[in-house]
Design a protein around this motif. Structure first.
Motif, PDB file in Angstrom:
ATOM      1  N   ALA A 288      11.347   8.036  -7.499  1.00 29.10           N
ATOM      2  CA  ALA A 288      10.272   6.860  -7.223  1.00 29.10           C
ATOM      3  C   ALA A 288      10.644   5.963  -6.393  1.00 29.10           C
ATOM      4  O   ALA A 288      11.798   5.908  -6.110  1.00 29.10           O
ATOM      5  CB  ALA A 288       9.515   5.875  -8.813  1.00 29.10           C
ATOM      6  N   ALA A 289       9.557   5.778  -5.608  1.00 31.50           N
ATOM      7  CA  ALA A 289       8.802   5.009  -4.444  1.00 31.50           C
ATOM      8  C   ALA A 289       8.283   4.249  -4.888  1.00 31.50           C
ATOM      9  O   ALA A 289       7.211   4.778  -5.052  1.00 31.50           O
ATOM     10  CB  ALA A 289       9.209   5.827  -2.811  1.00 31.50           C
ATOM     11  N   PRO A 290       8.623   2.895  -4.686  1.00 29.44           N
ATOM     12  CA  PRO A 290       7.319   1.923  -5.203  1.00 29.44           C
ATOM     13  C   PRO A 290       6.460   1.782  -4.015  1.00 29.44           C
ATOM     14  O   PRO A 290       6.497   2.248  -2.606  1.00 29.44           O
ATOM     15  CB  PRO A 290       7.770  -0.103  -4.290  1.00 29.44           C
ATOM     16  CG  PRO A 290       9.333   0.050  -3.995  1.00 29.44           C
ATOM     17  CD  PRO A 290       9.536   2.104  -4.146  1.00 29.44           C
TER      18      PRO A 290
ATOM     19  N   VAL B 236       5.149   5.273  -6.623  1.00 30.33           N
ATOM     20  CA  VAL B 236       4.716   6.878  -7.132  1.00 30.33           C
ATOM     21  C   VAL B 236       6.205   7.372  -7.279  1.00 30.33           C
ATOM     22  O   VAL B 236       7.370   7.348  -6.816  1.00 30.33           O
ATOM     23  CB  VAL B 236       4.504   7.633  -5.568  1.00 30.33           C
ATOM     24  CG1 VAL B 236       4.553   9.118  -5.373  1.00 30.33           C
ATOM     25  CG2 VAL B 236       2.469   6.844  -4.969  1.00 30.33           C
ATOM     26  N   GLY B 237       6.571   9.216  -7.722  1.00 34.24           N
ATOM     27  CA  GLY B 237       7.075   9.392  -8.410  1.00 34.24           C
ATOM     28  C   GLY B 237       7.132  11.532  -8.674  1.00 34.24           C
ATOM     29  O   GLY B 237       6.090  10.834  -8.553  1.00 34.24           O
TER      30      GLY B 237
ATOM     31  N   ALA C 245       4.169   7.734  -1.294  1.00 33.38           N
ATOM     32  CA  ALA C 245       4.423   6.642  -1.464  1.00 33.38           C
ATOM     33  C   ALA C 245       3.613   5.630  -0.817  1.00 33.38           C
ATOM     34  O   ALA C 245       2.293   4.993  -0.720  1.00 33.38           O
ATOM     35  CB  ALA C 245       4.797   5.455  -2.224  1.00 33.38           C
ATOM     36  N   ARG C 246       3.393   5.682   0.511  1.00 36.54           N
ATOM     37  CA  ARG C 246       3.093   5.014   1.690  1.00 36.54           C
ATOM     38  C   ARG C 246       1.407   6.348   1.659  1.00 36.54           C
ATOM     39  O   ARG C 246       0.401   5.135   1.919  1.00 36.54           O
ATOM     40  CB  ARG C 246       4.170   5.805   3.530  1.00 36.54           C
ATOM     41  CG  ARG C 246       5.226   4.546   3.092  1.00 36.54           C
ATOM     42  CD  ARG C 246       5.651   5.096   4.392  1.00 36.54           C
ATOM     43  NE  ARG C 246       6.938   4.423   4.926  1.00 36.54           N
ATOM     44  CZ  ARG C 246       7.572   4.411   4.981  1.00 36.54           C
ATOM     45  NH1 ARG C 246       8.190   6.379   5.463  1.00 36.54           N
ATOM     46  NH2 ARG C 246       9.120   4.661   4.773  1.00 36.54           N
ATOM     47  N   GLU C 247       1.673   7.133   1.907  1.00 35.27           N
ATOM     48  CA  GLU C 247       0.149   7.920   1.632  1.00 35.27           C
ATOM     49  C   GLU C 247      -1.148   7.166   0.356  1.00 35.27           C
ATOM     50  O   GLU C 247      -1.901   7.240   0.478  1.00 35.27           O
ATOM     51  CB  GLU C 247       0.027   9.540   1.561  1.00 35.27           C
ATOM     52  CG  GLU C 247       0.814   9.858   2.821  1.00 35.27           C
ATOM     53  CD  GLU C 247       1.441  11.674   2.519  1.00 35.27           C
ATOM     54  OE1 GLU C 247       0.727  12.195   1.446  1.00 35.27           O
ATOM     55  OE2 GLU C 247       1.879  12.366   3.037  1.00 35.27           O
ATOM     56  N   VAL C 248      -0.121   6.845  -0.245  1.00 37.37           N
ATOM     57  CA  VAL C 248      -1.426   6.509  -1.919  1.00 37.37           C
ATOM     58  C   VAL C 248      -1.667   4.946  -1.004  1.00 37.37           C
ATOM     59  O   VAL C 248      -2.892   4.712  -1.577  1.00 37.37           O
ATOM     60  CB  VAL C 248      -0.322   6.388  -3.326  1.00 37.37           C
ATOM     61  CG1 VAL C 248      -1.452   6.109  -4.118  1.00 37.37           C
ATOM     62  CG2 VAL C 248      -0.022   8.232  -3.609  1.00 37.37           C
ATOM     63  N   ALA C 249      -0.683   4.227  -1.315  1.00 36.20           N
ATOM     64  CA  ALA C 249      -0.934   2.351  -0.434  1.00 36.20           C
ATOM     65  C   ALA C 249      -2.670   2.914   0.715  1.00 36.20           C
ATOM     66  O   ALA C 249      -3.120   2.402   0.359  1.00 36.20           O
ATOM     67  CB  ALA C 249       0.676   2.340  -0.272  1.00 36.20           C
ATOM     68  N   ASP C 250      -2.064   3.401   1.346  1.00 40.22           N
ATOM     69  CA  ASP C 250      -3.027   3.565   2.748  1.00 40.22           C
ATOM     70  C   ASP C 250      -4.289   4.209   1.824  1.00 40.22           C
ATOM     71  O   ASP C 250      -5.208   3.485   2.542  1.00 40.22           O
ATOM     72  CB  ASP C 250      -2.543   4.981   3.759  1.00 40.22           C
ATOM     73  CG  ASP C 250      -1.667   4.122   4.358  1.00 40.22           C
ATOM     74  OD1 ASP C 250      -0.755   3.004   4.324  1.00 40.22           O
ATOM     75  OD2 ASP C 250      -0.622   5.300   5.096  1.00 40.22           O
ATOM     76  N   ALA C 251      -3.751   5.122   0.419  1.00 46.22           N
ATOM     77  CA  ALA C 251      -5.562   5.276   0.694  1.00 46.22           C
ATOM     78  C   ALA C 251      -6.096   3.948  -0.170  1.00 46.22           C
ATOM     79  O   ALA C 251      -7.489   4.297   0.202  1.00 46.22           O
ATOM     80  CB  ALA C 251      -5.315   6.709  -0.535  1.00 46.22           C
TER      81      ALA C 251
ATOM     82  N   ALA D 284      -7.879   8.062  -5.692  1.00 46.71           N
ATOM     83  CA  ALA D 284      -7.513   7.042  -4.889  1.00 46.71           C
ATOM     84  C   ALA D 284      -5.908   7.987  -4.224  1.00 46.71           C
ATOM     85  O   ALA D 284      -5.695   8.850  -3.533  1.00 46.71           O
ATOM     86  CB  ALA D 284      -7.061   6.799  -4.099  1.00 46.71           C
ATOM     87  N   ALA D 285      -5.419   8.279  -5.748  1.00 49.06           N
ATOM     88  CA  ALA D 285      -3.919   9.064  -4.960  1.00 49.06           C
ATOM     89  C   ALA D 285      -3.483  10.483  -5.419  1.00 49.06           C
ATOM     90  O   ALA D 285      -2.981  10.656  -4.781  1.00 49.06           O
ATOM     91  CB  ALA D 285      -3.370   8.041  -6.470  1.00 49.06           C
ATOM     92  N   MET D 286      -5.099  11.080  -5.823  1.00 47.51           N
ATOM     93  CA  MET D 286      -4.299  12.044  -6.798  1.00 47.51           C
ATOM     94  C   MET D 286      -4.852  13.632  -4.733  1.00 47.51           C
ATOM     95  O   MET D 286      -3.102  14.066  -5.806  1.00 47.51           O
ATOM     96  CB  MET D 286      -5.614  12.613  -6.815  1.00 47.51           C
ATOM     97  CG  MET D 286      -6.049  12.554  -8.675  1.00 47.51           C
ATOM     98  SD  MET D 286      -4.674  12.788  -9.296  1.00 47.51           S
ATOM     99  CE  MET D 286      -4.876  14.762  -9.913  1.00 47.51           C
ATOM    100  N   PRO D 287      -4.597  12.944  -4.061  1.00 47.22           N
ATOM    101  CA  PRO D 287      -4.630  14.339  -3.116  1.00 47.22           C
ATOM    102  C   PRO D 287      -3.031  14.241  -2.355  1.00 47.22           C
ATOM    103  O   PRO D 287      -2.349  14.926  -2.550  1.00 47.22           O
ATOM    104  CB  PRO D 287      -4.744  13.545  -1.447  1.00 47.22           C
ATOM    105  CG  PRO D 287      -6.475  13.402  -2.243  1.00 47.22           C
ATOM    106  CD  PRO D 287      -5.813  12.841  -3.585  1.00 47.22           C
ATOM    107  N   ALA D 288      -2.495  13.142  -2.861  1.00 51.32           N
ATOM    108  CA  ALA D 288      -1.182  12.895  -1.989  1.00 51.32           C
ATOM    109  C   ALA D 288      -0.225  12.718  -3.261  1.00 51.32           C
ATOM    110  O   ALA D 288       0.697  13.614  -2.870  1.00 51.32           O
ATOM    111  CB  ALA D 288      -0.948  11.156  -2.028  1.00 51.32           C
TER     112      ALA D 288
END
Length: 213
Positions: free
Chosen positions: A171-173, A184-185, A205-211, A83-87
């Protein structure tokens, strides 16, 4: 409950969630009160969960989460990585630095996904599976800051030379992802982090959280 759902399964999952939220386990009576069902129902739920090693009961009769959940948990990291790879790819290419997703594992920060940029002459080598204390490095410090700060505006964390000499990080949580605590950092070879990197890491980080929601 709707016609398409199972009441028994729902209760069993609620038992696991209640047990996961306590360090000391719960008695049958405590579970009965919290679920709003009689003790007989709770005994049956616990017996079934015990058969699958998802629950264990100590000599005092208190129920706790069983080791069987670890087998289920092993499948979480691959799903999170996917889920995180695109971001992460977009972040690494945009900044020109190694991007990573880091999750909490006990008292440590664990890198579960890493993407290196394709166009740079050099970058920091960082690998999935790398661990470090939560209080060292931008990834762990961002997570600790989120625990203490404003969850709606977590901001970002910058560090220099804490994990590798000459390397700095931002990094951001992750915010608003149930059951997952992480960040993510990026990590780069530089004297300081360029000004635009922090806000860009927050966006990633927001993109990953949304995914992951």
């Amino acid at each position: 409950m709707t016609a398409e759902t199972s009441q028994t399964l729902d209760r069993g999952l609620r038992v696991l969630k209640l047990l996961a939220d306590t360090d000391h386990g719960l008695t049958v009576t405590e579970l009965s009160n919290r679920l709003g069902v009689n003790r007989t129902v709770v005994y049956r739920l616990l017996a079934t969960l015990e058969q699958h090693a998802l629950v264990r009961r100590d000599l005092g009769g208190r129920a706790r989460v069983g080791l069987g959940v670890l087998r289920l948990g092993r499948q979480v990291h691959p799903l999170v990585r996917e889920a995180a790879m695109p971001a992460l790819r977009a972040l690494a290419e945009d900044i020109g630095a190694t991007a990573h997703l880091t999750l909490v594992d006990g008292a440590e920060a664990l890198a579960v996904a890493v993407v290196e940029p394709t166009w740079t002459d050099y970058h920091v080598a960082y690998r999935a599976g790398f661990r470090h204390p939560l209080d060292r490095g931008a990834a762990g410090r961002a997570i600790l800051a989120a625990r203490q700060g404003n969850a709606d505006d977590p901001g970002y964390t910058l560090t220099h030379g804490e994990l590798e000499a000459g390397a700095c990080g931002a990094a951001a949580p992750l915010v608003g992802v149930t059951g997952i605590e992480g960040s993510v950092g990026v990590v780069m070879l530089a004297d300081s982090v360029p000004e635009r990197v922090g806000p860009r890491v927050v966006d990633a980080a927001r993109e990953v959280a949304d995914a992951l929601r």
